[in-house]
Design a protein around this motif. Structure first.
Motif: not given
Length: 65
Positions: A31, A33-34, A38-42, A56
């Motif tokens: 999880e 945080t950019l 914004r948040r994204e999953e990798r 990040e």
């Protein structure tokens, strides 16, 4: 969603380390945080270590599936 794996995060949150034996999953989900908030999953291999780009931050590490 699976519970997070206990992970040690570096002071700035760019690097996470964990014991890969805590899950049988071949991959984990980071999880992130950019820099712009914004948040994204990798998806990452369950190798016990992950790093993200400058600006990040890793919030949690979860087993995939």
């Amino acid at each position: 969603m699976p519970e997070p794996i206990p992970a040690r995060l570096s002071d700035e949150g760019r690097t996470a380390t964990w014991n890969p034996a805590l899950t049988r999953a071949a991959h984990v989900v980071l999880e992130v945080t950019l820099a712009d908030g914004r948040r994204e999953e990798r998806r990452s291999m369950n190798s016990g270590r992950a790093r993200v780009r400058e600006g990040e931050r890793i919030g949690a590490v979860r087993p995939l599936g």
